[in-house]
Design an enzyme around this catalytic site. Sequence first.
Site, PDB file in Angstrom:
ATOM      1  CB  SER A 246      43.079  38.026  42.531  1.00  8.07           C
ATOM      2  OG  SER A 246      42.930  38.272  41.153  1.00  8.07           O
TER       3      SER A 246
ATOM      4  CG  HIS B 179      43.381  33.722  43.815  1.00  5.92           C
ATOM      5  ND1 HIS B 179      43.002  33.059  42.667  1.00  5.92           N
ATOM      6  CD2 HIS B 179      43.843  34.932  43.402  1.00  5.92           C
ATOM      7  CE1 HIS B 179      43.216  33.828  41.615  1.00  5.92           C
ATOM      8  NE2 HIS B 179      43.740  34.961  42.034  1.00  5.92           N
TER       9      HIS B 179
END
Length: 350
Positions: A275, A326
Amino acid sequence: MMEKTLYNQINDYFKNRQYQKIPTDIENVTMYGVYDKSNLYLINVIELGPEFALDPERYLEYKQLTMQQFSKTEADKVVLLNLIIAKETQVLYDAFNFVPDLSEKFIDVVWFINENTRKLQIPKRQLKNILKIDKEVRKILNNEQTTYYKLKPRKASIWITWVLMAINIAIWVSMEIEGSSLEIETLVRSGAMSFPLVVLEGEYYRLVTAMFLHIGVVHLFYNMFSLYIFGYRLERYLKIWQYMLVYLGSGLLGSLMSLGGAYVSGMYPVAAGASGAVYGLIGSLLVVTNKIKKPIDGVSSYILWVMFGIGIVFSVLTPNVDILAHVGGFAGGIMLTHILLKPAQKTDVL
């Protein structure tokens, strides 16, 4: 060196930024097109002179033809910006000082460039800011430096994104064969990250290996789908080593942010996933779209911001999702791409 005419200077501005040139039947008119968000922007650069005059009636005819030509476009709005270059603009200014109807799908705007005074004149009732073109045109008229980024999509086949996807999928399959990607033991044995193992045991390699592991098939599918959507677009504009640096660098920064969050919170979960690297690609693609000032295969900076926002909201609402990885990856992609693209910055020649 022969000095460029104002008409050529304005045209070069759009050519250097790779606006799509649209053929016209009129010698003194050059049209360019670009999509931004969900709208299509058409820019007409028009040079008036003894052999080519313009009046409201003739302009209306030209407007109707343009509306017919682009009537079937899927854009929400079509904005026609006419940059009219003339030695005398006052009469035209008064004739075209109308209020554009923003409720219509086709919106026409008229600005004037006075050749004698080298001033941009925007009628009071007209739209005054379109794609920040007004600021750039004023710089050109004042002989100020304007810059652009010379970035063209590579014609070579896209393969790095596919290789990265294959590596991630192959590792996940091997984890499933050995045990299960949902089991802590399998994840740790395969190279997943946790604060005690990295910091206390000195197993720093996990900062990198963790970005190639996935916890379950849903996690894998989501990241590989995102890697394909953003990766193949970005790969066309970056060199292979640049693309890999953005991917790995963003993933590493995401891992470090995750590690820092674990230290602050005192909670040491086992972490894995691409991610951070994928969010780095989103950040990098955002920089590229801003530099070239146009969408890439239908993906604009607006869409990228929306998708980033949705991803962050999803990260907050979903348990066991590492939002710091993220955000760290996204920030890493932006910073690295700004640095990597610095050599691609060029200056317009006036």
